[in-house]
Design a protein around this motif. Structure first.
Motif, PDB file in Angstrom:
ATOM      1  N   LEU A   1       9.736   3.882  -1.361  1.00 36.29           N
ATOM      2  CA  LEU A   1      10.518   4.493  -0.284  1.00 36.29           C
ATOM      3  C   LEU A   1      11.799   3.705  -0.024  1.00 36.29           C
ATOM      4  O   LEU A   1      12.867   4.283   0.193  1.00 36.29           O
ATOM      5  CB  LEU A   1       9.661   4.567   0.976  1.00 36.29           C
ATOM      6  N   SER A   2      11.711   2.378  -0.069  1.00 37.63           N
ATOM      7  CA  SER A   2      12.903   1.564   0.166  1.00 37.63           C
ATOM      8  C   SER A   2      13.922   1.750  -0.953  1.00 37.63           C
ATOM      9  O   SER A   2      15.136   1.825  -0.701  1.00 37.63           O
ATOM     10  CB  SER A   2      12.523   0.090   0.301  1.00 37.63           C
ATOM     11  N   VAL A   3      13.446   1.835  -2.194  1.00 36.91           N
ATOM     12  CA  VAL A   3      14.365   2.042  -3.320  1.00 36.91           C
ATOM     13  C   VAL A   3      15.004   3.432  -3.229  1.00 36.91           C
ATOM     14  O   VAL A   3      16.199   3.602  -3.515  1.00 36.91           O
ATOM     15  CB  VAL A   3      13.631   1.863  -4.659  1.00 36.91           C
ATOM     16  N   ALA A   4      14.213   4.432  -2.834  1.00 32.68           N
ATOM     17  CA  ALA A   4      14.764   5.779  -2.692  1.00 32.68           C
ATOM     18  C   ALA A   4      15.868   5.810  -1.636  1.00 32.68           C
ATOM     19  O   ALA A   4      16.908   6.463  -1.816  1.00 32.68           O
ATOM     20  CB  ALA A   4      13.650   6.759  -2.317  1.00 32.68           C
ATOM     21  N   ALA A   5      15.665   5.077  -0.526  1.00 36.93           N
ATOM     22  CA  ALA A   5      16.695   5.015   0.512  1.00 36.93           C
ATOM     23  C   ALA A   5      17.950   4.322  -0.010  1.00 36.93           C
ATOM     24  O   ALA A   5      19.081   4.725   0.314  1.00 36.93           O
ATOM     25  CB  ALA A   5      16.149   4.271   1.733  1.00 36.93           C
TER      26      ALA A   5
ATOM     27  N   LEU B   1      22.694  -4.515  12.287  1.00 39.55           N
ATOM     28  CA  LEU B   1      21.867  -3.870  13.313  1.00 39.55           C
ATOM     29  C   LEU B   1      20.601  -3.277  12.710  1.00 39.55           C
ATOM     30  O   LEU B   1      19.508  -3.380  13.297  1.00 39.55           O
ATOM     31  CB  LEU B   1      22.682  -2.770  14.001  1.00 39.55           C
ATOM     32  N   ALA B   2      20.725  -2.677  11.532  1.00 37.46           N
ATOM     33  CA  ALA B   2      19.540  -2.138  10.853  1.00 37.46           C
ATOM     34  C   ALA B   2      18.587  -3.261  10.493  1.00 37.46           C
ATOM     35  O   ALA B   2      17.357  -3.092  10.568  1.00 37.46           O
ATOM     36  CB  ALA B   2      19.963  -1.369   9.604  1.00 37.46           C
TER      37      ALA B   2
ATOM     38  N   PRO C   1      12.842   2.771   5.019  1.00 32.83           N
ATOM     39  CA  PRO C   1      14.108   3.436   4.667  1.00 32.83           C
ATOM     40  C   PRO C   1      15.349   2.710   5.173  1.00 32.83           C
ATOM     41  O   PRO C   1      16.454   2.978   4.693  1.00 32.83           O
ATOM     42  CB  PRO C   1      13.968   4.814   5.323  1.00 32.83           C
ATOM     43  N   LEU C   2      15.185   1.784   6.132  1.00 36.08           N
ATOM     44  CA  LEU C   2      16.331   1.015   6.603  1.00 36.08           C
ATOM     45  C   LEU C   2      16.917   0.132   5.510  1.00 36.08           C
ATOM     46  O   LEU C   2      18.025  -0.400   5.656  1.00 36.08           O
ATOM     47  CB  LEU C   2      15.936   0.156   7.815  1.00 36.08           C
ATOM     48  N   HIS C   3      16.191  -0.011   4.404  1.00 35.23           N
ATOM     49  CA  HIS C   3      16.711  -0.757   3.255  1.00 35.23           C
ATOM     50  C   HIS C   3      18.014  -0.137   2.747  1.00 35.23           C
ATOM     51  O   HIS C   3      18.871  -0.848   2.204  1.00 35.23           O
ATOM     52  CB  HIS C   3      15.656  -0.764   2.136  1.00 35.23           C
ATOM     53  N   GLY C   4      18.160   1.157   2.931  1.00 32.18           N
ATOM     54  CA  GLY C   4      19.395   1.806   2.526  1.00 32.18           C
ATOM     55  C   GLY C   4      20.606   1.247   3.245  1.00 32.18           C
ATOM     56  O   GLY C   4      21.712   1.215   2.692  1.00 32.18           O
ATOM     57  N   LEU C   5      20.419   0.787   4.479  1.00 32.86           N
ATOM     58  CA  LEU C   5      21.514   0.176   5.231  1.00 32.86           C
ATOM     59  C   LEU C   5      21.563  -1.327   5.033  1.00 32.86           C
ATOM     60  O   LEU C   5      22.633  -1.899   4.820  1.00 32.86           O
ATOM     61  CB  LEU C   5      21.366   0.501   6.722  1.00 32.86           C
ATOM     62  N   THR C   6      20.404  -1.993   5.114  1.00 28.51           N
ATOM     63  CA  THR C   6      20.405  -3.456   5.047  1.00 28.51           C
ATOM     64  C   THR C   6      20.815  -3.970   3.675  1.00 28.51           C
ATOM     65  O   THR C   6      21.370  -5.066   3.564  1.00 28.51           O
ATOM     66  CB  THR C   6      19.027  -4.029   5.407  1.00 28.51           C
ATOM     67  N   PHE C   7      20.592  -3.194   2.624  1.00 29.91           N
ATOM     68  CA  PHE C   7      21.018  -3.633   1.293  1.00 29.91           C
ATOM     69  C   PHE C   7      22.185  -2.806   0.768  1.00 29.91           C
ATOM     70  O   PHE C   7      23.261  -3.335   0.484  1.00 29.91           O
ATOM     71  CB  PHE C   7      19.867  -3.581   0.285  1.00 29.91           C
TER      72      PHE C   7
END
Length: 375
Positions: free
Chosen positions: A242-246, A273-274, A296-302
């Motif tokens: 899920l994190s990779v998909a984000a 902030l994420a 899914p916040l990985h899409g922002l944090t990374f």
């Protein structure tokens, strides 16, 4: 775009087939768990040392494509050396060569792609390229797992990795020459100190070290946290997916648009902030519904953080220093901070358990004023 896409596809596919199975390859060649740790640790140190050296060489000689192609070729051959090595000394030598060669393979493709995407009238989207790379990495892990299962030998991934990197070397040589861009007056082609005198570049390195470094505890201990909470292995696999998909979604979709609308400073702030939210949730609970919202916040944090860093490099660094800048970003912004926080985070996790994630949230909190100053 098609030629750059071929490079990123082959490159990240190669990373994906080898990275998860390299410890298994070393064990298959007779290395003990302690020896595997030494080989991988020494390799990481050599990779970090090789990145700025290769970046400076590429800029000094105005030959980023040639340096990248040579590194890919050497990395492919060195990976095959694992299969021929027997005994700790031989495996350590093979690992040293392979990791030193793969150091430049991280930053140099981004140096070429970001410079090409920033050219006037360019039709190259860096976000889509990087999203393609992330998807190729996932496909590589699936391909490697299938191949290992079919052959019963982890060593098959060495041949897959070498084939992908040889294809990436060929794709590199087929790339168009980097376009000329307006440059800032930075003396010394490939020099490091003039880059570090650029305020925006220094601030970008600091922001990346804080936000990217905060992922170290997640990478090393999230699975343990979830196992202790009774989450099944299958569910844990889906959480990582899920994190990779984000990440892929942000790279290929809203990430570039957010960057164009908000600018690098505000995107860094959004990533911070994420991170505060993500690591606070990890510190407070391991309940599966909460994890399904946090991952899914990985899409922002990374992904968003990485896009903001690439924008700073594209806008602030002269093109004749782009490879050096990317190497410094990979070494100091990501590599050293990740290594340091892995060690520190491991100690914290041993002392206080999941509450160590509060420290990762604090790192992102520290990034907020620095992001505001980037503008």
């Amino acid at each position: 775009m098609p030629r750059y896409a071929l490079l990123y596809l082959a490159l990240f596919l190669g990373w994906g087939v080898l990275s998860p199975f390299l410890p298994a390859v070393l064990a298959e060649q007779g290395a003990t768990p302690g020896e595997i740790g030494v080989i991988l640790g020494a390799g990481l140190a050599l990779r970090l040392a090789a990145m700025p050296l290769a970046g400076r060489m590429a800029d000094r000689h105005a030959a980023p494509r040639a340096v990248l192609a040579a590194a890919l070729l050497l990395a492919a051959l060195a990976a095959l050396g694992y299969g021929a090595a027997t005994g700790f000394a031989a495996l350590l030598l093979a690992g040293a060569l392979q990791h030193a060669a793969t150091g430049p393979v991280g930053p140099l493709p981004d140096a070429l792609a970001v410079r090409a995407a920033a050219a006037p009238g360019a039709r190259l989207g860096y976000g889509r390229l990087r999203g393609l790379g992330s998807a190729a990495f996932v496909a590589g892990t699936v391909l490697a797992g299938t191949a290992v299962g079919a052959t019963g030998a982890a060593g098959v991934v060495l041949w897959l990795h070498a084939a992908c990197f040889l294809a990436a070397a060929a794709a590199t040589l087929a790339l168009p020459a980097p376009p000329p861009l307006p440059s800032l007056p930075v003396p010394g082609r490939g020099a490091i100190l003039p880059l570090l005198r650029l305020p925006a570049f220094r601030r970008m390195l600091l922001l990346t070290a804080l936000i990217s470094g905060s992922h170290a505890l997640q990478t090393g201990y999230a699975t343990l946290r979830w196992q202790e909470a009774g989450i099944s292995a299958a569910a844990i696999g889906w959480l990582w997916a899920l994190s990779v998909a984000a990440e892929i979604l942000v790279f290929a979709g809203p990430g570039p648009r957010l960057l164009a609308r908000l600018g690098p400073g505000r995107v860094f702030a959004l990533a911070a902030l994420a991170g505060i939210l993500r690591w606070s949730v990890m510190a407070g609970t391991a309940a599966l519904p909460a994890m399904l919202l946090a991952q899914p916040l990985h899409g922002l944090t990374f992904a968003a953080q990485h896009l903001a860093a690439m924008a700073v490099i594209a806008r602030q660094v002269p093109p004749e220093a782009s490879a050096t800048a990317q190497s410094l970003y990979a070494t100091f912004g990501i590599g050293l901070s990740g290594a340091a926080m892995t060690v520190i985070g491991g100690q914290l996790y041993g002392w206080v358990g999941a509450e160590a994630f509060w420290a990762m949230a604090a790192l992102c909190l520290l990034a907020l004023p620095a992001a505001r100053g980037l503008g």
